[in-house]
Design a protein around this motif. Structure first.
Motif, mmCIF file in Angstrom:
data_model
loop_
_atom_site.group_PDB
_atom_site.id
_atom_site.type_symbol
_atom_site.label_atom_id
_atom_site.label_comp_id
_atom_site.label_asym_id
_atom_site.label_seq_id
_atom_site.Cartn_x
_atom_site.Cartn_y
_atom_site.Cartn_z
ATOM 1 N N TRP A 165 151.867 -6.657 54.601
ATOM 2 C CA TRP A 165 150.620 -7.033 53.942
ATOM 3 C C TRP A 165 149.598 -7.493 54.976
ATOM 4 N N GLY A 166 148.334 -7.191 54.705
ATOM 5 C CA GLY A 166 147.294 -7.575 55.648
ATOM 6 C C GLY A 166 147.036 -9.064 55.628
ATOM 7 N N ILE A 167 146.498 -9.581 54.529
ATOM 8 C CA ILE A 167 146.257 -11.018 54.369
ATOM 9 C C ILE A 167 147.013 -11.485 53.136
ATOM 10 N N SER A 168 147.904 -12.451 53.326
ATOM 11 C CA SER A 168 148.665 -13.037 52.228
ATOM 12 C C SER A 168 148.201 -14.471 52.029
ATOM 13 N N ILE A 169 147.658 -14.746 50.846
ATOM 14 C CA ILE A 169 147.248 -16.087 50.469
ATOM 15 C C ILE A 169 148.273 -16.582 49.456
ATOM 16 N N TRP A 170 149.132 -17.500 49.866
ATOM 17 C CA TRP A 170 150.356 -17.814 49.118
ATOM 18 C C TRP A 170 150.391 -19.304 48.798
ATOM 19 N N GLN A 171 150.202 -19.636 47.516
ATOM 20 C CA GLN A 171 150.171 -21.010 47.037
ATOM 21 C C GLN A 171 149.147 -21.850 47.808
ATOM 22 N N CYS A 172 147.930 -21.307 47.899
ATOM 23 C CA CYS A 172 146.819 -21.961 48.590
ATOM 24 C C CYS A 172 145.706 -22.287 47.589
ATOM 25 N N ALA A 173 144.692 -23.006 48.074
ATOM 26 C CA ALA A 173 143.523 -23.315 47.250
ATOM 27 C C ALA A 173 142.275 -23.300 48.117
ATOM 28 N N ASP A 174 141.160 -22.888 47.501
ATOM 29 C CA ASP A 174 139.842 -22.921 48.144
ATOM 30 C C ASP A 174 139.822 -22.048 49.400
ATOM 31 N N VAL A 175 139.860 -20.736 49.166
ATOM 32 C CA VAL A 175 139.924 -19.753 50.250
ATOM 33 C C VAL A 175 138.748 -18.801 50.120
ATOM 34 N N LYS A 176 138.125 -18.476 51.258
ATOM 35 C CA LYS A 176 137.054 -17.478 51.275
ATOM 36 C C LYS A 176 137.345 -16.447 52.353
ATOM 37 N N ILE A 177 137.348 -15.174 51.932
ATOM 38 C CA ILE A 177 137.523 -14.043 52.846
ATOM 39 C C ILE A 177 136.255 -13.211 52.738
ATOM 40 N N GLN A 178 135.488 -13.124 53.821
ATOM 41 C CA GLN A 178 134.152 -12.541 53.725
ATOM 42 C C GLN A 178 133.866 -11.631 54.916
ATOM 43 N N ASN A 179 133.275 -10.468 54.611
ATOM 44 C CA ASN A 179 132.844 -9.522 55.636
ATOM 45 C C ASN A 179 133.971 -9.178 56.606
ATOM 46 N N VAL A 180 135.156 -8.903 56.047
ATOM 47 C CA VAL A 180 136.322 -8.528 56.838
ATOM 48 C C VAL A 180 136.601 -7.049 56.635
ATOM 49 N N LYS A 181 137.039 -6.396 57.708
ATOM 50 C CA LYS A 181 137.448 -4.998 57.631
ATOM 51 C C LYS A 181 138.954 -4.925 57.868
ATOM 52 N N ILE A 182 139.667 -4.209 56.972
ATOM 53 C CA ILE A 182 141.118 -4.113 57.074
ATOM 54 C C ILE A 182 141.518 -2.640 57.034
ATOM 55 N N ILE A 183 142.164 -2.185 58.091
ATOM 56 C CA ILE A 183 142.705 -0.825 58.145
ATOM 57 C C ILE A 183 144.217 -0.976 58.270
ATOM 58 N N ASN A 184 144.919 -0.751 57.163
ATOM 59 C CA ASN A 184 146.357 -0.995 57.129
ATOM 60 C C ASN A 184 147.085 0.308 56.797
ATOM 61 N N PRO A 185 147.728 0.938 57.771
ATOM 62 C CA PRO A 185 148.420 2.201 57.507
ATOM 63 C C PRO A 185 149.787 2.044 56.878
ATOM 64 N N ASN A 186 150.196 0.786 56.596
ATOM 65 C CA ASN A 186 151.564 0.541 56.139
ATOM 66 C C ASN A 186 151.695 -0.113 54.780
#
Length: 338
Positions: free
Chosen positions: A105-126
């Motif tokens: 997985w590229g980004i895993s947010i797991w049992q978290c709070a108050d998260v911002k993911i902005q203007n990110v580029k993800i190229i994940n071939p898997n």
């Protein structure tokens, strides 16, 4: 024209939109290998434009952490774990960077709070791009993602082994502490999906609840394999208030366009499936040369209140379930097409 214009913006501007503190960890232009990096609370990690960083970020129990910049984070030297894994953390910002060659997985947010993911580029071939798991108050904004599995996801997972401890027969177990997954928004994004699902809620639904989830203003410029949209209740968490709005889907080559189901899956650990309610599909345009089928399958729990509003195929608005090629099975009630 829209496709080419949106893709040209993926390169971004070579400045960071966030203020960088004097004590930030800065990776300057050049090649770096950080291995498995574990930032501490109240810290900033800055990847400057021109920085090429091999490594992973694996964090537990931190607050007030920012990862930003215009550099590249490459996971090809990783250990088949999540490229960025944030566990039981709060006030997390990921902004501006490009992630490539994720091993899982590229980004895993797991049992978290108050998260911002902005203007990110993800190229994940898997695997997946972003998985929000049993977390609250999460915003994903202005992200481009190309993946070889599910792209944007909301899941319910316990705090033990990502909810995947298995017995000797390979059956998933329902052990571990559960939290809610709620107030999660994906907005202003562009998706290229090479396999599986573009938008997925589930099938792991081992949470106290999954609610208030929004996918809005998203361009799907390529979708191949299974479903564009999947809501799969395969464990006990009730799923409610999920909305898909202002989405443009170009030439999807999939088996199913929209699928909402309550049925066990290969990930199932609980004895029951949770009910699904109040799902809205609104202002969605699809360009495709032939009809695409959709399904609501309430086999193991009720599905109530699924509403399709202004769904257009090649410029023609669907007004009936027949127009949608919508198949309904089991305990499904209050399904409307407008």
């Amino acid at each position: 024209r829209r496709r080419h214009t949106r893709l040209r913006t993926v390169t971004g501007v070579q400045t960071c939109a966030l203020p960088i503190s004097a004590d930030a960890t800065v990776f300057r232009p050049g090649v770096h290998d950080i291995g498995v990096y574990k930032p501490k609370s109240n810290s900033t990690i800055y990847l400057a434009g021109g920085a090429y960083v091999y490594g992973q970020i694996d964090v537990e129990g931190v607050t007030n952490v920012t990862v930003c910049g215009r550099g590249i984070l490459d996971g090809s030297r990783g250990n088949n774990y999540r490229h960025q894994c944030w566990f039981k953390s709060q006030n997390i910002t990921i902004e501006g960077i490009t992630m490539i060659n994720c091993q899982s997985w590229g980004i895993s947010i797991w049992q978290c709070a108050d998260v911002k993911i902005q203007n990110v580029k993800i190229i994940n071939p898997n695997a997946d791009a972003i998985d929000v798991c049993s977390s609250e108050n999460v915003l994903v904004d202005d992200v481009f993602a190309r993946t070889h599995d599910d792209t944007f996801n909301v899941k319910g997972l316990t705090d033990i082994s990502y909810g995947y401890p298995a017995d000797k027969d390979g059956k998933w177990l329902p052990t571990g502490n559960r939290r809610s997954a709620r107030n999660i928004r994906y907005t202003n994004c562009v998706v290229w999906d090479d396999r599986a699902h573009v938008f997925m809620v589930g099938p792991e639904t081992r949470a106290t609840e999954i609610r208030d989830v929004v996918f809005e203003n998203i361009d799907v410029i390529h979708a191949l394999s299974v479903d564009v949209v999947g809501i799969f209740s395969s464990d006990a968490a009730p799923i409610t208030n999920v909305r898909y709005e202002n989405i443009r889907i170009e030439d999807p080559r999939v088996m199913t366009l929209f699928e909402v189901r309550a049925h066990p899956a290969y990930t199932t650990a609980d004895a029951t499936c949770g009910p699904v309610s109040n799902v809205v599909f609104r202002n969605i345009t699809v360009t495709h040369p032939s009809p695409l089928h959709s399904a609501i399958c309430a086999d193991r729990a009720p599905i109530t209140g699924v509403h399709f509003e202004n769904i257009q195929f090649n410029g023609v608005r669907a007004k009936t379930t027949k127009d949608l090629h919508l198949h309904i099975r089991g305990d499904a009630k209050d399904v409307t097409v407008q």
